[in-house]
Motif scaffolding. Structure first.
Motif, mmCIF file in Angstrom:
data_model
loop_
_atom_site.group_PDB
_atom_site.id
_atom_site.type_symbol
_atom_site.label_atom_id
_atom_site.label_comp_id
_atom_site.label_asym_id
_atom_site.label_seq_id
_atom_site.Cartn_x
_atom_site.Cartn_y
_atom_site.Cartn_z
ATOM 1 N N CYS A 18 0.828 -1.198 0.000
ATOM 2 C CA CYS A 18 0.000 0.000 0.000
ATOM 3 C C CYS A 18 0.869 1.256 0.000
ATOM 4 C CB CYS A 18 -0.906 -0.002 1.233
ATOM 5 S SG CYS A 18 -1.972 1.447 1.307
ATOM 6 N N CYS A 52 -0.486 3.466 3.413
ATOM 7 C CA CYS A 52 -0.115 3.167 4.802
ATOM 8 C C CYS A 52 1.107 2.255 4.917
ATOM 9 C CB CYS A 52 -1.300 2.530 5.543
ATOM 10 S SG CYS A 52 -1.599 0.810 5.080
ATOM 11 N N CYS A 79 -6.657 -1.897 0.076
ATOM 12 C CA CYS A 79 -5.704 -2.259 1.115
ATOM 13 C C CYS A 79 -6.472 -2.808 2.314
ATOM 14 C CB CYS A 79 -4.884 -1.042 1.524
ATOM 15 S SG CYS A 79 -3.920 -1.319 3.027
ATOM 16 N N CYS A 103 -5.914 -0.137 5.404
ATOM 17 C CA CYS A 103 -6.456 1.231 5.445
ATOM 18 C C CYS A 103 -7.554 1.481 4.426
ATOM 19 C CB CYS A 103 -5.330 2.257 5.266
ATOM 20 S SG CYS A 103 -4.762 2.415 3.562
HETATM 21 ZN ZN LIG Z 1 -3.113 0.853 3.257
#
Ligand SMILES: [Zn+2]
Ligand SMILES: Nc1ncnc2c1ncn2[C@@H]1O[C@H](COP(=O)(O)OP(=O)(O)O)[C@@H](O)[C@H]1O
Ligand SMILES: [Mg+2]
Lengths: 267, 145
Positions: free
Chosen positions: B73, B76, B120, B123
């Protein structure tokens, strides 16, 4: 060797495109000028004339041809690859059938790889006409188109413009690119040309763009389509082509006739 | 069941390479597939052998390598593997396989749809990379002298 010089998906995409008698890519470089509407209505007009026609919707970020044609359903896969969905008498392949209403943000190289794979896996059977709805933009999508169509027999591009100066300048760049890369241009379609008001023809976006481009690049203007509110209504009606106004339908019909004369299938 | 189409793509592209370069026979072909393609190697091998018959590819040793999928990701920093991704795939979006009647995720056919089909797990962002294990490539060929 390393294998880097072999691109199986692009190679297969070209092979599968070339199985159609004629491949016509509808492109503008710009969004919102009516490419998808023109692609869908040309497909309907060709089908009405008894042609075996397919539409490859490459607008992977905003697949709209299924919406225009009112096509819904799930794609099936078999040994020959992915079967397009049949809508009326049109064979339609679009990522719209696979991602629903989800957004698809893509990053470097992915779009090219996605459209290569989609074209490589689709099993059209025999088509007389394969129409390609080319996404807006003159980045990866156009590079892909050049690689896919260059030297492909029976393939050409139909360039859509509007009379606006801004559209003209984007379309001019596209025409230059197609000429320099030796990809055939079948002709120009001017959309949103005019509307009728009390018997008068009004041209809100000016005039002359299509003629100027036509002269500059020695390609014919194949059709001029009016601004017509019946188009939006026709899309909502679920019976798209039949619901278009007589004027629009006859312009599309004329366009398809010129395309068939210029570029006859089955030869 | 896209093994046959993929084999066709690989075989035809190699044969056209052979024509261009004047290659009369291949000794070895190594292919790398992304894990997300969920390729059935046996079917692929059968297809490859059948399509190679009578061509410069006949008798070539076929090496099939699978590259594990790794997602990362950008929002994050979380990383995840294919098992975790698989659990997140929606059952509403699918491609129907014939003749088995199984429904598969479109991801398996078109790995570049990942950002439409997944987020993701940590997040919820779609701004992630499929760092490895995505597509198919011809990673190596050995040509007979
Ligand atoms: Zn993420
Ligand atoms: N000649 C026209 N008259 C009225 N509306 C039109 C016309 N051509 C296209 N439209 C509408 O304009 C919008 C954009 O057209 P679309 O075909 O999606 O463009 P593109 O594919 O080039 O982005 C659509 O809502 C379509 O129905
Ligand atoms: Mg469009």
């Amino acid at each position: 060797m390393s294998g880097a010089d072999v691109d199986p998906m692009l190679h297969e995409a070209r092979a599968r495109l070339s199985r159609a008698d004629k491949v016509i890519a509808i492109s503008a470089g710009k969004g919102g000028v009516g490419k998808s509407f023109i692609t869908a209505s040309m497909a309907a007009a060709l089908a009405e004339r008894g042609r075996r026609v397919g539409v490859l919707d490459l607008d992977v970020h905003g697949p709209t041809v299924p919406k225009i044609l009112g096509a819904r359903g799930e794609i099936t896969a078999w040994k020959g690859g992915l079967r397009p969905l049949r809508s009326g008498n049109i064979e339609l392949m679009s990522v719209g059938f696979m991602i629903g209403e989800e957004p698809l943000p893509s990053a470097g190289g992915e779009k090219m790889s996605l459209i290569s794979t989609l074209a490589a896996l689709t099993d059209w059977g025999h088509l007389e006409y394969l129409l390609i709805d080319v996404p807006p933009g003159t980045g990866e999508e156009i590079t892909w188109l050049l690689r896919a169509l260059r030297g492909l027999e029976g393939a050409g591009v139909l360039v859509v413009t509007t009379p606006s100066l801004l559209a003209e300048s984007v379309v001019r760049r596209l025409l230059k690119l197609l000429r320099d890369e030796r990809v055939d241009v079948l002709g120009i379609v001017e959309n949103l040309s005019y509307f009728r008001c009390g018997g008068k023809l009004i041209r809100p976006f000016g005039e002359g763009a299509a003629e100027r481009l036509s002269r500059e690049f020695a390609v014919p203007v194949l059709a001029r389509l009016p601004i017509d509110p019946s188009i939006e209504e026709a899309i909502l009606s679920g019976n798209f082509y039949r619901s278009l106004s007589e004027e629009v339908r006859s312009a599309i019909s004329g366009l398809v006739e010129s395309v068939e004369t210029l570029n006859p299938a089955g030869r | 069941m896209h093994e046959w189409s993929l084999a066709e793509a690989v075989v035809n592209s190699l044969l056209s390479f052979a024509r261009k370069e004047g290659v009369s026979s291949f000794r070895e072909v190594e292919l790398t597939f992304g894990e997300v393609m969920e390729l059935n190697r046996d079917i692929f091998r059968t297809a490859f052998e059948e399509l190679s018959r009578g061509t410069p590819l006949e008798g070539a040793r076929l090496v099939i390598r699978e590259e594990p999928a790794l997602f990362r990701c950008n929002s994050c920093g979380h990383t995840w593997d294919f098992d975790e991704a698989h659990k997140m795939l929606s059952h509403e979006l699918g491609i129907l396989e014939e003749p088995s009647g199984d429904r598969e995720s479109p991801l398996h056919f078109l790995p570049d749809l990942a950002r439409a089909l997944l987020k993701c797990p940590s997040c919820g962002s779609r701004d992630f990379e499929l760092v490895s294990g995505k597509n198919l490539r011809v990673s190596r060929v050995v040509i007979s002298e």
